[in-house]
Scaffold this motif. Structure first.
Motif, mmCIF file in Angstrom:
data_model
loop_
_atom_site.group_PDB
_atom_site.id
_atom_site.type_symbol
_atom_site.label_atom_id
_atom_site.label_comp_id
_atom_site.label_asym_id
_atom_site.label_seq_id
_atom_site.Cartn_x
_atom_site.Cartn_y
_atom_site.Cartn_z
ATOM 1 N N THR A 49 0.829 -1.208 0.000
ATOM 2 C CA THR A 49 0.000 0.000 0.000
ATOM 3 C C THR A 49 0.862 1.256 0.000
ATOM 4 O O THR A 49 0.344 2.357 0.095
ATOM 5 N N GLY A 50 2.186 1.088 -0.099
ATOM 6 C CA GLY A 50 3.111 2.192 0.110
ATOM 7 C C GLY A 50 3.158 3.224 -1.001
ATOM 8 O O GLY A 50 2.523 3.067 -2.051
ATOM 9 N N PRO A 51 3.944 4.294 -0.789
ATOM 10 C CA PRO A 51 3.995 5.412 -1.730
ATOM 11 C C PRO A 51 4.635 5.061 -3.075
ATOM 12 O O PRO A 51 4.427 5.775 -4.052
ATOM 13 N N PHE A 78 3.204 5.626 -6.597
ATOM 14 C CA PHE A 78 1.949 4.898 -6.761
ATOM 15 C C PHE A 78 0.815 5.903 -6.896
ATOM 16 O O PHE A 78 0.513 6.639 -5.969
ATOM 17 N N ASP A 79 0.195 5.935 -8.066
ATOM 18 C CA ASP A 79 -0.871 6.913 -8.330
ATOM 19 C C ASP A 79 -2.043 6.774 -7.357
ATOM 20 O O ASP A 79 -2.723 7.751 -7.055
ATOM 21 N N GLY A 80 -2.269 5.558 -6.890
ATOM 22 C CA GLY A 80 -3.410 5.328 -6.004
ATOM 23 C C GLY A 80 -3.066 5.415 -4.526
ATOM 24 O O GLY A 80 -3.831 4.907 -3.689
ATOM 25 N N TYR A 81 -1.926 6.068 -4.194
ATOM 26 C CA TYR A 81 -1.505 6.107 -2.792
ATOM 27 C C TYR A 81 -2.537 6.842 -1.942
ATOM 28 O O TYR A 81 -3.015 7.925 -2.301
ATOM 29 N N TYR A 98 11.795 8.320 5.324
ATOM 30 C CA TYR A 98 10.454 8.155 4.770
ATOM 31 C C TYR A 98 10.396 8.845 3.409
ATOM 32 O O TYR A 98 9.957 9.988 3.279
ATOM 33 N N PHE A 99 10.856 8.137 2.378
ATOM 34 C CA PHE A 99 10.989 8.722 1.049
ATOM 35 C C PHE A 99 9.656 9.163 0.446
ATOM 36 O O PHE A 99 9.627 10.031 -0.423
ATOM 37 N N GLY A 100 8.566 8.587 0.896
ATOM 38 C CA GLY A 100 7.266 9.019 0.390
ATOM 39 C C GLY A 100 6.970 10.471 0.708
ATOM 40 O O GLY A 100 6.183 11.117 0.012
#
Length: 517
Positions: A189-191, A208-211, A510-512
């Motif tokens: 589910t990650g970024p 991830f477009d759906g993040y 936390y790269f996201g």
């Protein structure tokens, strides 16, 4: 330096990498890449870093070491043995499957079967589904660290990992240091999603477009992780603009980074202890506590911190750093060559003996140099060392077999708690519970085991601290291991890469949430 740069450029061209990235596309140079894409195969920093990129935990720590909601929006204690977690709705896995409580339950059951993780999860006896977006964790008696353990629950896509591969293998199987569906396929589910991976060459990530986390300010669309083993080569890659960020930065290079234009250095006090274990099974001489004590007295860890680490570490006499419940301020580093020689004589080894030593050469800061220094120091008390160093990918399979008489290992406490050090590194080995999973010293003390287990059910923090301090004192007196130092995590990046807000003492950026200007 031109030679280093040209060799690096040639290597990158050969690997097919391109560094002419847009502002929100970055390349990160790490000492090594994750050994597997299976988040449960190995309890290691590389695996956990990858997990924070492509999965999401129920809860995570902030820089201030407070708990932050992730896939669990909130939680509360129902009673002394039960904590209820309310899960986030509307979350999608990379596969498109919806995230529900079923995925958390499935993940928990898999974690309990992981040789590396079962020790962390031993106090948690069950994780039960209440409804599609609520789960409850049950413990064996009162356990004060449920939230801490929840930071290690990265829900996997149970539908994606259920079933058979084309060649009839179970998609959910865990293969340590092997090849499995989960080690080569990811749906989290990650970024970021992983678009391609060449082991030892590069891993390509894409946003991830759906993040689910629409509030994140992170604007990195593509990220390439490139393993660059040599410290100087990583720095050269950053200074030449070939990469945007590097980790770790060797202490020898701090001054060079600080004096350069357009790049910034980030460091913070660390809690990862670096040690040597002394394998009593492979070398019976090490069963004698006087010999183990002599080895500890012979290794000048304060000198290692000063000369090799250039002050970018803190000498250790125990596992627990300052601020942790088990930190015992009565324990001090004890380099004393005269005392070491006297102990060797008392033990009947005045003329010394031989032993084998093993260390990685790209996992910890200056790991190979530290091992070389330790071997030279032991020669002064007559111990002849046969030292082998090797890359991380080759080291851990050998470590799992306890393939030497002395073995280097670093440990950051998974639960940010003193007991975790001992649970994995010094408790008696138990394959059923996972305790002592990384205890290649084969040290065992029933009283230590008892105290750690009792501490994990003690809610009086003062009493718990005293138990864990006693554990450290016993390990010190019996020279259960060779303490070296606590390593300072370090990063460097171009000034437009805002690393400061995403790094932490756990060394899992936390790269996201990373912003590139």
């Amino acid at each position: 330096m031109k030679t280093i740069k040209s060799k690096l450029a040639l290597a990158l061209i050969t690997a097919g990498l391109s560094f002419s990235a847009a502002a929100a596309d970055i390349t990160v140079g790490y000492a090594s890449d994750p050994v597997s894409l299976d988040p449960h195969e190995q309890l290691s920093g590389g695996t956990l870093q990858m997990s924070h990129m492509v999965f999401d935990p129920l809860v995570r720590f902030t820089q201030e070491m407070e708990f932050e909601p992730r896939l669990a929006e909130s939680w509360e204690r129902v009673d002394n043995e039960t904590m209820r977690f309310h899960l986030r709705k509307g979350v999608k896995f990379h596969s498109g499957n919806a995230f529900t409580a079923d995925d958390v339950v499935w993940t928990f059951e898999r974690l309990k079967e992981s040789a590396d993780f079962k020790g962390i999860f031993a106090p948690l006896v069950a994780l039960n589904k209440v409804d599609d977006y609520t789960v409850e964790i049950k413990t064996d008696g009162t356990y004060p660290l449920i939230e801490n353990v929840a930071t290690y629950i990265f829900p996997m896509d149970s539908k994606f990992y259920t079933g058979k591969t084309k060649d009839g293998k179970d998609k959910s199987e865990m293969v340590k240091h092997g090849n499995s569906y989960a080690s080569t396929h990811v749906s989290g589910t990650g970024p970021f999603t992983i678009t391609s991976r060449e082991q030892g060459v590069k891993v390509n990530f894409e946003r991830f477009d759906g993040y689910w986390d629409k509030g994140s300010k992170g604007n990195v669309d593509k990220l390439t992780l490139v393993p660059i083993k040599e410290d100087a080569t990583r720095v050269a890659a950053l200074l030449s603009g070939d990469v945007d960020m590097i980790a770790p930065v060797a202490p020898n290079d701090y001054k060079r980074i600080k004096s350069a234009d357009g790049v910034d250095l980030y460091t913070m006090p660390g809690t990862r202890v670096i040690t040597f274990q002394m394998n009593q099974n492979s070398n019976p001489v090490l069963k004698d506590p006087r010999v183990r004590q002599a080895i500890v007295y012979a290794i000048n860890n304060e000198g290692i911190v000063k000369k090799i680490m250039k002050g970018a570490a803190t000498p250790a006499a125990q596992q627990s750093p300052v601020g942790y419940a088990g930190y015992n301020d009565g324990l001090k580093p004890r380099y004393d060559l005269k005392k070491a020689k006297a102990l060797m004589k008392q033990a009947g080894y005045e003329k010394g003996f031989s032993l084998t030593m093993m260390a990685p050469n790209n996992r910890y800061v200056n790991d190979a140099k530290i091992a070389q220094a330790a071997a030279a120091m032991l020669s002064k008390i007559g111990i002849k060392v046969d030292l082998k160093t090797m890359p991380k990918a080759q080291y851990w399979p050998e470590f799992d077999k306890c393939s030497a008489d002395m073995l280097m290992i670093g440990w950051h406490p998974d639960t940010e708690d003193s007991a975790n050090f001992t649970e994995f590194l010094a408790m008696s080995r138990n394959s059923e519970t996972g305790k002592g999973q990384y205890n290649c010293g084969h040290y065992g003390n029933a009283e230590v085991d008892k105290l750690v287990n009792q501490s994990n059910t003690e809610t009086d923090l003062g009493k718990r601290s005293e138990m864990l301090k006693q554990v450290e004192a016993t390990l010190y007196d019996e020279a259960a291991f060779v303490p070296l130092h606590w390593e300072d995590p370090s990063w460097a990046a171009k000034s437009n890469v805002k690393v400061g807000p995403i790094v932490n003492g756990m060394n899992f950026p936390y790269f996201g949430d990373l912003v590139v200007n």
